[in-house]
Write a protein that holds these residues in place. Structure first.
Motif, PDB file in Angstrom:
ATOM      1  N   UNK A   1       1.150  -1.559   0.143  1.00 19.63           N
ATOM      2  CA  UNK A   1      -0.048   0.069  -0.041  1.00 19.63           C
ATOM      3  C   UNK A   1       1.259   1.431  -0.231  1.00 19.63           C
ATOM      4  N   UNK A   2       2.187   1.437   0.489  1.00 21.28           N
ATOM      5  CA  UNK A   2       3.289   2.612   0.389  1.00 21.28           C
ATOM      6  C   UNK A   2       3.456   2.682  -0.582  1.00 21.28           C
ATOM      7  N   UNK A   3       3.444   1.593  -0.988  1.00 24.86           N
ATOM      8  CA  UNK A   3       4.620   1.611  -3.085  1.00 24.86           C
ATOM      9  C   UNK A   3       3.631   2.193  -3.188  1.00 24.86           C
TER      10      UNK A   3
ATOM     11  N   UNK B   1      -7.166  14.343  -8.492  1.00 28.01           N
ATOM     12  CA  UNK B   1      -6.252  13.524  -7.808  1.00 28.01           C
ATOM     13  C   UNK B   1      -6.593  12.153  -7.826  1.00 28.01           C
ATOM     14  N   UNK B   2      -6.168  10.956  -8.530  1.00 29.96           N
ATOM     15  CA  UNK B   2      -5.808   9.620  -8.655  1.00 29.96           C
ATOM     16  C   UNK B   2      -5.758   8.820  -6.799  1.00 29.96           C
ATOM     17  N   UNK B   3      -6.806   7.616  -6.748  1.00 31.14           N
ATOM     18  CA  UNK B   3      -6.443   6.936  -5.296  1.00 31.14           C
ATOM     19  C   UNK B   3      -6.682   5.635  -5.832  1.00 31.14           C
ATOM     20  N   UNK B   4      -5.876   5.000  -5.160  1.00 32.24           N
ATOM     21  CA  UNK B   4      -6.047   2.728  -5.315  1.00 32.24           C
ATOM     22  C   UNK B   4      -5.079   2.315  -4.597  1.00 32.24           C
ATOM     23  N   UNK B   5      -5.786   1.530  -4.063  1.00 30.56           N
ATOM     24  CA  UNK B   5      -4.994   1.143  -2.810  1.00 30.56           C
ATOM     25  C   UNK B   5      -3.673  -0.022  -2.907  1.00 30.56           C
ATOM     26  N   UNK B   6      -3.522  -0.892  -3.911  1.00 23.98           N
ATOM     27  CA  UNK B   6      -2.547  -1.790  -4.065  1.00 23.98           C
ATOM     28  C   UNK B   6      -2.125  -1.286  -5.713  1.00 23.98           C
ATOM     29  N   UNK B   7      -3.138  -1.234  -7.081  1.00 26.06           N
ATOM     30  CA  UNK B   7      -2.336  -0.967  -8.382  1.00 26.06           C
ATOM     31  C   UNK B   7      -2.594  -2.308  -8.407  1.00 26.06           C
TER      32      UNK B   7
END
Length: 182
Positions: free
Chosen positions: A26-28, A67-73
């Protein structure tokens, strides 16, 4: 040998999201998303390098606005010519497939995780995840929410502000909370 939390997540079993390996992933993803969101608008006209390396797969001519967000990608898969407008969120604890030519309006949110109903398990981070499949040439209006396990057929249109709780047939036009045929 016991399966890892990542293996359980990928299998659709109950897992704990508070696992150190999942946290590193998630941090990556957060770092890649941050890098993407800091790009100048002219540099986002094609899928940026940070997201290109993060996503499981992507086609040609995808545009992901910030903005965009994802958990893992790594669980996000985009076809050709996919457009994700500002404020899109993909919580991709399970695979999310978005077909070619699909348009996601501002604030679209796609959820895969379901938290446990038992309070102590929920507090311990126990959840499971179900895939979301969005067909080709779908239009999700602004602020649409797609819940875990849902499939949306090719050419469907989902009206702004709708909450998609069940599968939608190809070519259907739906709206509301929960989303229903128009």
């Amino acid at each position: 040998m016991m399966p890892s939390e990542l293996e359980k997540m990928r299998a659709g079993d109950w897992y704990t999201c508070l696992d150190p390996e999942l946290e590193m992933m998630r941090v990556a993803a957060l770092d890649a998303v941050y890098a993407h969101n800091q790009l100048a608008p002219s540099d986002r006209r094609s899928l940026s390098t940070p997201l290109a390396r993060l996503f499981g797969s992507h086609g040609r001519n995808c545009l992901v606005e910030a903005p965009f967000h994802c958990s893992y990608g790594f669980n996000t898969h985009l076809g050709d010519d996919v457009f994700l407008n500002v404020g899109c969120v993909i919580l991709d604890s399970a695979p999310v497939h978005i077909g070619s030519g699909t348009l996601c309006g501002p604030g679209v949110q796609i959820y895969c995780a379901t938290h446990h109903t038992n309070i102590s398990k929920r507090r311990a981070g126990v959840e499971n995840a179900r895939s979301v499949h969005i067909g080709q040439n779908v239009w999700l209006g602004g602020n649409v929410i797609v819940l875990p396990g849902v499939s949306i057929g090719d050419g469907a249109i989902v009206g702004a502000g709708s909450v998609v709780t069940r599968d939608i047939a190809a070519g259907a036009k739906v709206a509301g909370n929960p989303a229903r045929p128009l």
